[in-house]
Design an enzyme around this catalytic site. Structure first.
Site, short mmCIF file in Angstrom:
data_model
loop_
_atom_site.label_atom_id
_atom_site.label_comp_id
_atom_site.label_asym_id
_atom_site.label_seq_id
_atom_site.Cartn_x
_atom_site.Cartn_y
_atom_site.Cartn_z
N HIS A 139 -89.42 4.02 39.28
CA HIS A 139 -88.27 3.50 38.75
C HIS A 139 -87.66 4.79 38.41
CE1 HIS A 139 -85.84 1.97 35.16
NE2 HIS A 139 -86.19 0.64 35.65
N ASP A 150 -96.35 5.75 33.98
CA ASP A 150 -95.28 4.79 33.45
C ASP A 150 -96.18 3.39 33.48
OD1 ASP A 150 -93.57 2.84 33.55
OD2 ASP A 150 -92.27 3.57 35.24
N GLN A 184 -94.96 -1.58 33.56
CA GLN A 184 -95.23 -2.98 34.25
C GLN A 184 -96.88 -3.26 34.18
OE1 GLN A 184 -93.12 -5.21 35.17
NE2 GLN A 184 -91.25 -4.14 35.23
N LYS A 224 -91.28 -5.80 27.37
CA LYS A 224 -91.79 -6.45 28.43
C LYS A 224 -93.24 -7.07 28.17
CE LYS A 224 -89.73 -3.27 31.62
NZ LYS A 224 -88.53 -3.82 32.43
N CYS A 246 -83.49 -0.55 39.87
CA CYS A 246 -83.48 0.93 39.45
C CYS A 246 -84.53 1.87 40.23
CB CYS A 246 -83.85 0.94 37.91
SG CYS A 246 -82.79 0.00 36.82
#
Ligand code: PMP
Length: 407
Positions: free
Chosen positions: A123, A200, A203, A226, A364
């Site tokens: 991303h 990261d 997700q 999220k 993104c």
């Protein structure tokens, strides 16, 4: 509050609404997840009963607000298996957490000739901060290549991660390909050359059991919105030694130990990174989201989301004219796809007319779109409140879109 996957959909008021005369099928949780009543009520209760600033006053409301805010930190720490709550820094979200590491850690430690390693599936929030800090420090940005199925090529990783590597930044789960990345293996390579591992988790943390010690990361950034929490709250977890050797980013109130006319010293971690009045209600809501997800069970959610992702991939792949991206399995609970000859924005628009909410665009991830050789894709993403009937509606919407465009 119900505490089973099968019945949880009714905990989410928004999922009871209609869109264009159809019951809403929400397949955009990778962009932001819906909020259960428990989270909405926790935020409301906070504002109705305990609203005050934290860590400042000695009155009852201020004590309550501080206890709620710090209680949320403890809940998050337990949720990700952190050794100490102080390792949890509240941020605005993943983007802010990754920028903090780039500016607070990397800008201070990188020198010309050093290397930062990432991947083409990241991303923009896990790419641009590294581009910028490399430009500023004279370090070089290098990429681990992907295998044709959209998984990390471990041989490429072994070639790229070397003695000059100071930092490796990788997503644990791709927001486009659905790839579940081998973070522990990459972290081992990073640590073998003395590099810091930045993950990261935007997700992965909402959809997978996360134990930071087993992950092998030094830093993990993720977003509350999220994972059923409010927008505007997120987390940067870091190992205490790494957080201590990091510069603060926001200078001002509450992040100091002592201030004179000419200079200041910093408060201990995590206050050092939380300058200014924090998003107290957001943290309270995130704490409630963590309670909610924990009550349902992250192991069950992980299995459920993967099953839906893999099933949706198979079903979409079997429709003539549909291209799906990333590995068939194992994969996370999202599928990016295209319909031959139809722009993804048009796909999303026809879906919306049928009450099915998906995302279309570059997500993104422009370098990944270049790697896939597409301008953009449609994407359906799943969470605990989705089930197989939503995949039926997804496939029906694909058929309707094809008919609409005369295919
Ligand atoms: N990384 C990944 C993999 C993401 O999917 C997202 C959100 N789309 C982000 C980072 C950025 O998260 P946020 O916008 O909440 O900061």
């Amino acid at each position: 509050m119900t505490a089973t996957l099968a019945s949880c959909k009714r905990d989410f008021p928004i999922l009871g609404r209609e869109v264009h005369g159809h019951p809403l099928v929400y397949l955009d949780s990778a962009a932001t997840a819906q909020k259960p009543r428990a989270v909405l009520e926790a935020v409301r209760r906070y504002y109705e009963q305990s609203n005050a600033n934290v860590h400042r006053s000695v009155h009852t409301l201020a004590d309550e607000a501080t206890a709620l805010y710090e209680g949320a930190r403890q809940k998050v720490a337990a949720f990700i298996g952190a050794e100490r709550p102080e390792e949890v820094v509240f941020t605005r979200g993943t983007t802010e957490g990754l920028n903090f590491v780039a500016r607070g850690w990397a800008a201070r430690h990188l020198k010309p000739g050093d290397e930062v390693v990432t991947s083409p599936m990241e991303h923009h929030s896990n790419l641009i901060p590294w581009q910028q800090v490399c430009r500023q420090t004279g370090a070089r940005l290098r990429f681990i290549e992907l295998s044709p199925d959209g998984t990390i090529d471990l041989q490429s990783a072994a070639r790229v991660i070397g003695p000059k590597t100071r930092l490796v930044a990788l997503s644990a789960l791709s927001n486009v390909l659905g790839t579940i990345n081998p973070i522990a293996a990459i972290a081992e390579m990073a640590h073998a050359v003395g590099a810091v591992m930045v993950v990261d988790g935007a997700q992965s943390v909402p959809h997978q059991v996360t134990r930071v010690q087993e992950l092998g990361a030094d830093f993990l950034a993720f977003s509350g919105h999220k994972m059923c929490g409010p927008t505007g709250i997120g987390v940067l977890w870091g190992r205490m030694e790494r957080l201590e050797e990091m510069d603060p980013i926001l200078y001002g109130g509450e992040m100091i130990a002592y201030v004179s006319r000419d200079a200041a010293t910093w408060a201990a971690v995590p206050a050092k990174f939380e300058g200014g009045t924090p998003n107290i209600a957001g943290a309270v809501g995130l704490g409630a989201a963590v309670d909610y997800l924990t009550a349902i069970g992250m192991e069950a959610i992980e299995a459920h989301d993967r099953r839906l992702g893999e099933l949706a991939y198979r079903r979409l792949a079997s429709v003539p004219g549909v291209t799906v991206y990333g590995p068939p399995a194992p994969r996370g609970g999202l599928v990016a796809f295209n319909l031959a000859g139809i722009h993804p924005h048009d796909v999303a628009q026809v879906f919306d007319a049928h009450g099915v909410a998906i995302r279309a665009g570059h997500h993104c991830c422009q370098p990944l779109m270049q790697w896939l050789d597409v301008g953009s894709t449609a994407r359906a993403s799943f969470y605990l409140y989705n089930d197989e009937s939503d995949i039926d509606r997804l496939v029906e919407a694909v058929e309707a879109t094809k008919r609409y465009f005369g295919q």
